[in-house]
Design a protein around this motif. Sequence first.
Motif, short mmCIF file in Angstrom:
data_model
loop_
_atom_site.label_atom_id
_atom_site.label_comp_id
_atom_site.label_asym_id
_atom_site.label_seq_id
_atom_site.Cartn_x
_atom_site.Cartn_y
_atom_site.Cartn_z
N GLU A 206 0.18 5.63 13.41
CA GLU A 206 -0.72 5.20 12.35
C GLU A 206 -0.89 6.35 11.36
N VAL A 207 -0.82 6.03 10.07
CA VAL A 207 -1.03 7.00 9.01
C VAL A 207 -2.11 6.45 8.10
N ASP A 208 -3.25 7.15 7.99
CA ASP A 208 -4.32 6.64 7.15
C ASP A 208 -4.05 7.00 5.69
N VAL A 209 -4.96 6.58 4.80
CA VAL A 209 -4.72 6.77 3.38
C VAL A 209 -4.74 8.23 2.97
N GLU A 210 -5.31 9.10 3.80
CA GLU A 210 -5.29 10.52 3.51
C GLU A 210 -4.06 11.21 4.09
N GLY A 211 -3.19 10.44 4.77
CA GLY A 211 -1.97 11.02 5.30
C GLY A 211 -2.10 11.59 6.70
N ASN A 212 -3.25 11.39 7.36
CA ASN A 212 -3.45 11.89 8.73
C ASN A 212 -2.72 10.99 9.72
N ILE A 213 -2.05 11.59 10.69
CA ILE A 213 -1.17 10.87 11.61
C ILE A 213 -1.79 10.84 13.00
N THR A 214 -1.78 9.65 13.61
CA THR A 214 -2.18 9.51 15.01
C THR A 214 -1.12 8.68 15.73
N LEU A 215 -1.05 8.84 17.04
CA LEU A 215 -0.10 8.09 17.86
C LEU A 215 -0.88 7.45 19.00
N ARG A 216 -0.94 6.12 19.00
CA ARG A 216 -1.73 5.34 19.98
C ARG A 216 -3.17 5.82 20.00
N GLY A 217 -3.72 6.14 18.80
CA GLY A 217 -5.10 6.57 18.69
C GLY A 217 -5.34 8.02 18.96
N VAL A 218 -4.31 8.78 19.34
CA VAL A 218 -4.45 10.20 19.65
C VAL A 218 -4.11 11.02 18.40
N SER A 219 -5.03 11.89 18.00
CA SER A 219 -4.79 12.72 16.81
C SER A 219 -4.12 14.04 17.15
N SER A 220 -4.06 14.39 18.44
CA SER A 220 -3.41 15.63 18.86
C SER A 220 -1.90 15.39 18.93
N ASN A 766 5.26 -1.69 -4.25
CA ASN A 766 5.85 -0.38 -3.98
C ASN A 766 4.97 0.76 -4.50
N LYS A 767 3.67 0.51 -4.63
CA LYS A 767 2.79 1.52 -5.22
C LYS A 767 1.45 1.60 -4.52
N TYR A 768 0.85 0.47 -4.15
CA TYR A 768 -0.51 0.45 -3.64
C TYR A 768 -0.50 0.28 -2.12
N GLN A 769 -1.19 1.16 -1.43
CA GLN A 769 -1.32 1.07 0.02
C GLN A 769 -2.76 0.73 0.38
N LEU A 770 -2.91 -0.24 1.27
CA LEU A 770 -4.22 -0.65 1.77
C LEU A 770 -4.24 -0.49 3.28
N THR A 771 -5.31 0.04 3.82
CA THR A 771 -5.41 0.23 5.26
C THR A 771 -6.77 -0.25 5.75
N ALA A 797 -7.63 2.80 0.51
CA ALA A 797 -6.57 2.42 -0.43
C ALA A 797 -5.99 3.68 -1.05
N ARG A 798 -4.70 3.62 -1.34
CA ARG A 798 -4.03 4.74 -2.00
C ARG A 798 -3.00 4.20 -2.96
N SER A 799 -2.79 4.91 -4.04
CA SER A 799 -1.80 4.47 -5.02
C SER A 799 -1.04 5.68 -5.54
N ASP A 800 0.25 5.46 -5.79
CA ASP A 800 1.10 6.49 -6.38
C ASP A 800 1.41 6.10 -7.82
N PHE A 801 1.42 7.10 -8.70
CA PHE A 801 1.68 6.87 -10.11
C PHE A 801 2.75 7.84 -10.61
N PHE A 802 3.38 7.45 -11.70
CA PHE A 802 4.34 8.32 -12.39
C PHE A 802 5.42 8.81 -11.41
N MET A 806 1.72 11.60 -9.04
CA MET A 806 0.27 11.62 -8.85
C MET A 806 -0.10 10.57 -7.81
N SER A 807 -0.98 10.94 -6.90
CA SER A 807 -1.47 10.01 -5.89
C SER A 807 -2.99 10.08 -5.86
N VAL A 808 -3.62 8.94 -5.65
CA VAL A 808 -5.08 8.84 -5.57
C VAL A 808 -5.42 8.00 -4.34
#
Length: 876
Positions: A206-220, A766-771, A797-802, A806-808
């Motif tokens: 799982e990758v959240d909108v901030e780019g943090n990665i977990t595997l089966r709920g484990v962040s380590s 190909n631009k907007y991500q929703l989680t 939510a996250r979106s890439d531009f240009f 740029m990402s928000v």
Amino acid sequence: MKRAVFFRFLVLATIILSTMTAMAQFPPGGGGPPPGGRPPGGRPPFGDRQWNQQDVQRPQVKQKKKVREGDTFTVVGTLLDVKTNEPLPFVNLTVLDSVDSTFVKGGVTNFEGTFELAGIPQGAFLLRVSAIGYETYVRPFNVVNNTDLGVMKLHEGALTLDAVVVTAEKPLYAMDGEKLIYNVSEDPSIQTGTTEDALQNAPGVEVDVEGNITLRGVSSVEIWINDRPSKLTEENLKTYLQTLPANAIARIETITNPSAKYATDSEAVINIVTSTHIKSNQFVSFGVNGSNQPFVSPWVSYMWKKDRLSINLFAAGRFSDRDNTTDEWALKRRYNDSISDYENTWADTTHQESNNRNVSGNFFLNIDYEIDTTSDISIDGGGFYNFNGSKSLRSQRQTYYYLDSIPQYSDLIIDTTRDKTDANSMFGHLGADYTKKFDNNGHNLRVSFNSRISHNYNEEWYNRFYTTYHDLDENRYMLTDQNSYNVSFSARYNRPYSQNGELSYGLSAEHQGTNNKYDRYNDENGTVIDSLRAYHFKGTESKFNADVNWTHRWGGFTLSTGLGGGLDRTYYDYISTMPFADDSTLYFLTIRPSIHLTYRTQNMHNFKINYSMKMSHPGETQISSYRRYGENSYSTGNPNGLKNGFTHNMEAGWQKFFERFGNIGWEAYWRLSQNEISNLTDSEYDDYLDRIVSYSIPYNLGNSWRYGTSVNMTYRPSGFFNVRLYANLYNYGYHMEYDRNGVHQVNENDKWSWSARVNAWMKVFNKYQLTMALGYTSPTISLASERKARYWFNIGARSDFFNRKMSVFVNIQDLFNWGATIGSGSSNTNPFYLTDSTNKMVNSRYISVGITFRFGKMELERNAKEGDGESGDSLE
């Protein structure tokens, strides 16, 4: 109240999931369903009417009147079934350069079988069409202006939807030993995305909108790139994953229970194996993340690569300010006239409000140099500084039922405590890796050196005021100075002995030293020494570990076995004026055997069964008889016969992967811990504090167990939409026997617990991500304690531009504010010392936002040799 909250939870989850599913079924350019409302793959709605080519609403393109150098163009077309003339929806298309077959553009057809690919430059190209149940279609074409490729018809192939039989050499998903493999190169639906998008499709990741990665709920989770740790900082790693295209990835390997050869302290490993080589790369990215808690974190990252040399730089700052409240009650008891009959000795209720303010900064440098095509060296270093200021105000109401120790006071004592702490932390590290590849089949050697140094300096002012008995008022000043260093060396040698087997050998040595001073004073000026709580600790620890691992494959079977062992030497010295000062030197021997067996079928059924045993030994704090005193409590070790602990783990599981649907999996697991070491909190009269206090002491638990089952499911209709469900049901229990004040005690308990988690992710246009992430964990127990239920619901939510320059992102944590209204907490269930606490975060619900700017480019060499997909080893 709980039912109402849970009902709102389910309603909102259903609405969001329904909306996201509906949006995912209408991709960009797809509009609604075709005339007549025919669903994809279904029958015509009116009688036996056939789907005619005239029913298809074909896209129209206009020619550009003036074509300038550097212009890009649009390519359109329609795909039909050659026999039925029915449109083919959700078919993956790839535009390749006709000279070297490099990736140019990708897309997918809509419900009407039409497609529109924008941003194509002038030149000669190949259109590659992949659809399950149809032969792969390749068509050359030239682009000099906007281009209409017309109607293209596909022929049925060896794969059919009625009975899916996979004949490709590499299935989309597979299990190999301890690794779960997602062959990204075999997934045409994700080729237009980024590596981060590909990670979303690896089972359990799982990758959240901030780019943090977990595997089966484990962040380590430790991220590896091409079979070695990435050593990138968090933001550098995010930039890498968000800029490297998915079509540059061969496969992603997830390891949820890493064997000794991975030499990692993390609970899981994700290995990203590339099929390309980064020839040149220059990226400057910077941004700021923040929330209304408040929290703000500016950062800057620089990545540069040219031929053999690459450099990564990163620097960041952070400021946060958070509030919490805690409510707790405690009850101390003792035997009355007979065993199992108790009477209260002391009761306490506490309310505390606290504020925590944090300011920090860090930097990181990594240099990689490719000595030649077979060897490379990597050097990394960095530093960190953190200031943490905390304040708390606590109101406490104590009732003494027996005044043996304080006869001059009444049974009721009320006090207020103010506490202020300023903590400064500094950390630095330096390391180097050398890798030598002897061939292209996984024969290699890796040598690593790492060192670190840290310094912590804390000041604390503690004031306690009583409403009636002012002679009990306390004013204390506490100064802590902690210093440590660590040096480690490791080597890993991998040697395939055939195409179906390999041996891996590992060695590691580590030495660390600690020098800590705990100065405590009974006044605010630091002049009256508190000899009970002041001490000086010196200690060293040396470790030497070795392991050997063997892997072999017979058809669909893969067997991996490993054996690791280690020798630890620990020296400690508690220097104090009190009579319980203590020093000693300890030696421990540990072993770690493991065996993994997996079997996979051609139609993507995967089975596994594994067993591992870990041996643990007590640490110096668990053995030393020195007492570390707090305000009304102390902790100490148990020098009288703590034994090594043994933990046996066994798992069995089944996973079924589907090309379109996703995957369904089931696992059963069993864990038995013998001589488990855990702390027990109790209460007794203390001669030094002259009152009944709580204390913590480690014991060999006896036996504890955990057995249960879990199910996981991923619904993945396309490479840019998935919903993941994970549910777990297990029983945890323990049986403990120990002596308390000369009386043999038996303490045992067990409890069934369950948890469920749902995650949804989609990418539109190909631009907007929703989680979305929501979950629940029921109350759980551990040794003589119980943790309360937990809830969470986050959306983002996250979106890439240009062109991703740029990402928000926007993220809402704890949408229903459960952290503030329900909170979390725990209770102690020792019959002699009962407690219950509830912690609530005042600003639990908050909105976090972030913006990132990237400047630069990445040039990839796509003719780099890919390693053996079966061995797990690869080359850049």
